[in-house]
Design a protein around this motif. Sequence first.
Motif, short mmCIF file in Angstrom:
data_model
loop_
_atom_site.label_atom_id
_atom_site.label_comp_id
_atom_site.label_asym_id
_atom_site.label_seq_id
_atom_site.Cartn_x
_atom_site.Cartn_y
_atom_site.Cartn_z
N LEU A 157 0.79 -1.24 0.07
CA LEU A 157 0.06 0.07 0.05
C LEU A 157 0.76 1.26 0.08
O LEU A 157 0.56 2.08 -0.78
CB LEU A 157 -0.85 0.12 1.25
CG LEU A 157 -2.05 1.10 1.30
CD1 LEU A 157 -3.15 0.72 0.44
CD2 LEU A 157 -2.31 1.58 2.52
N SER A 158 1.86 1.27 0.89
CA SER A 158 2.84 2.29 1.01
C SER A 158 3.39 2.72 -0.59
O SER A 158 3.58 3.89 -0.82
CB SER A 158 3.96 2.25 1.88
OG SER A 158 3.23 2.17 3.25
N ILE A 159 3.68 1.68 -1.23
CA ILE A 159 4.55 1.71 -2.51
C ILE A 159 3.40 2.26 -3.43
O ILE A 159 3.89 3.14 -4.23
CB ILE A 159 5.05 0.52 -2.68
CG1 ILE A 159 6.41 0.25 -2.06
CG2 ILE A 159 5.64 0.53 -4.37
CD1 ILE A 159 6.98 -1.13 -2.16
N LEU A 160 2.36 1.58 -3.73
CA LEU A 160 1.42 2.02 -4.36
C LEU A 160 0.67 3.69 -4.27
O LEU A 160 0.60 4.42 -5.24
CB LEU A 160 0.00 1.12 -4.23
CG LEU A 160 0.37 -0.40 -4.62
CD1 LEU A 160 -1.08 -0.96 -4.72
CD2 LEU A 160 0.51 -0.19 -6.19
N SER A 161 0.97 4.11 -3.02
CA SER A 161 0.48 5.55 -2.40
C SER A 161 1.70 6.47 -2.85
O SER A 161 1.37 7.57 -2.21
CB SER A 161 -0.39 5.24 -1.37
OG SER A 161 0.83 5.02 -0.42
N PHE B 247 -5.21 6.71 7.62
CA PHE B 247 -4.37 5.68 8.41
C PHE B 247 -5.32 4.91 9.78
O PHE B 247 -6.32 5.46 10.10
CB PHE B 247 -3.08 6.28 8.83
CG PHE B 247 -2.12 6.66 7.76
CD1 PHE B 247 -1.43 6.07 7.04
CD2 PHE B 247 -2.46 8.08 7.38
CE1 PHE B 247 -0.74 6.89 5.99
CE2 PHE B 247 -1.80 8.75 6.53
CZ PHE B 247 -0.93 7.85 5.71
N GLN B 248 -4.63 4.02 10.20
CA GLN B 248 -5.16 3.29 11.52
C GLN B 248 -5.49 4.33 12.62
O GLN B 248 -6.22 4.67 13.14
CB GLN B 248 -4.42 2.26 11.96
CG GLN B 248 -4.92 1.65 13.04
CD GLN B 248 -4.18 0.15 13.32
OE1 GLN B 248 -3.40 -0.17 12.75
NE2 GLN B 248 -4.29 -0.30 14.60
N PHE B 249 -4.18 5.09 12.79
CA PHE B 249 -4.12 6.16 13.51
C PHE B 249 -4.37 7.52 12.95
O PHE B 249 -3.79 8.01 12.06
CB PHE B 249 -2.98 6.24 14.44
CG PHE B 249 -2.49 4.98 15.07
CD1 PHE B 249 -3.17 4.58 16.47
CD2 PHE B 249 -1.55 4.21 14.47
CE1 PHE B 249 -2.81 3.37 17.05
CE2 PHE B 249 -1.33 2.84 15.29
CZ PHE B 249 -1.93 2.45 16.21
N HIS B 250 -5.47 8.21 13.41
CA HIS B 250 -6.14 9.13 12.63
C HIS B 250 -5.30 10.66 12.52
O HIS B 250 -5.45 11.26 11.67
CB HIS B 250 -7.39 9.86 13.22
CG HIS B 250 -7.65 9.97 14.61
ND1 HIS B 250 -6.93 11.00 15.43
CD2 HIS B 250 -8.23 8.92 15.61
CE1 HIS B 250 -7.13 10.82 16.57
NE2 HIS B 250 -7.81 9.72 16.71
N TYR B 251 -4.18 10.87 13.49
CA TYR B 251 -3.41 11.82 13.59
C TYR B 251 -4.21 13.06 13.46
O TYR B 251 -3.54 14.26 12.91
CB TYR B 251 -2.51 11.83 12.33
CG TYR B 251 -1.51 10.43 12.52
CD1 TYR B 251 -0.72 10.23 13.38
CD2 TYR B 251 -1.37 9.34 11.30
CE1 TYR B 251 0.19 9.05 13.50
CE2 TYR B 251 -0.60 8.35 11.33
CZ TYR B 251 0.06 8.10 12.54
OH TYR B 251 0.76 7.02 12.53
N LEU B 252 -5.27 13.27 14.10
CA LEU B 252 -5.73 14.60 14.29
C LEU B 252 -5.06 15.17 15.41
O LEU B 252 -4.26 14.84 16.29
CB LEU B 252 -7.26 14.39 14.69
CG LEU B 252 -8.12 13.79 13.85
CD1 LEU B 252 -9.48 13.47 14.11
CD2 LEU B 252 -8.19 14.17 12.31
N PHE C 101 -6.12 5.92 -0.36
CA PHE C 101 -5.29 4.67 0.28
C PHE C 101 -5.57 4.62 1.76
O PHE C 101 -5.44 5.82 2.34
CB PHE C 101 -4.01 4.90 -0.09
CG PHE C 101 -3.62 4.71 -1.45
CD1 PHE C 101 -3.35 3.53 -2.12
CD2 PHE C 101 -3.51 5.98 -2.18
CE1 PHE C 101 -2.93 3.35 -3.40
CE2 PHE C 101 -2.98 5.69 -3.62
CZ PHE C 101 -2.80 4.44 -4.33
N ALA C 102 -6.29 3.59 2.20
CA ALA C 102 -6.66 3.25 3.84
C ALA C 102 -5.68 2.35 4.29
O ALA C 102 -5.87 1.18 3.66
CB ALA C 102 -7.82 3.50 3.82
N VAL D 278 -7.57 -0.30 0.16
CA VAL D 278 -7.70 -0.26 1.63
C VAL D 278 -6.98 -1.49 1.84
O VAL D 278 -7.12 -3.01 1.21
CB VAL D 278 -9.05 -0.42 2.10
CG1 VAL D 278 -8.92 -0.73 3.83
CG2 VAL D 278 -9.79 0.51 1.89
N ALA D 279 -5.78 -1.44 2.82
CA ALA D 279 -5.22 -2.58 3.31
C ALA D 279 -5.93 -2.93 4.72
O ALA D 279 -5.99 -2.14 5.46
CB ALA D 279 -3.73 -2.26 3.66
#
Length: 207
Positions: free
Chosen positions: A44-48, A83-88, A152-153, A184-185
């Motif tokens: 996913l990281s590579i595709l994004s 991302f899993q952790f929303h980082y707000l 990408f999620a 989505v992963a």
Amino acid sequence: MIKASNLTHYYNNDKALENISLNIKKGEFVSLIGESGSGKSTLLSILSTLLKPTSGEISFDNLNFKSIKNIDSFRRENIGFIFQFHYLINYLTVKENIALANEKASKNEISSLLELLGIKELINKYPNEISGGQRQRVAIARALINNPKIIFADEPTGNLDSKNSLNVFEILKNFSSKGTTIVVATHDKNLAAMADIIYEVKDGKLQ
């Protein structure tokens, strides 16, 4: 839309991905499934564009990633990330957190997007004043505020209960039906089944 050919990636001497090729079409909802350490998040990281592969080629609408001169500008114009952790940011309101991704977005645009996600009333709340499921929907709004061509999620429901997890996938599926490409992963096979296409990543290879 996205074409990947012969992707291989190493972390030092450890092979994370081996000779992966796939095509993702416009408006498709794609799930990458696999156990922890299978390589799905690396893929996913590579595709994004967040990670460069050790070898292999990737193109976006026939544009080779290697020829993109300003990758930050490309991401802003084409890609949304969840991302899993929303980082707000806790000291910013919901509206201010979303505006970080697009400073030109008007309050009406942000409000309309929040209404679509069912959380319009939270626009002036702070992250610590709302639930985990609501925070993840704010993160989705932040990813969508630029009207990206593709989202990408990475494990976007990892910290949510089953009800909120289903809600997040239903929201993503809705945007996919309107033409946004979703990748989505996830390790959750039941949620992954909602996608149009499922790729299983096992030991760095596509099954």
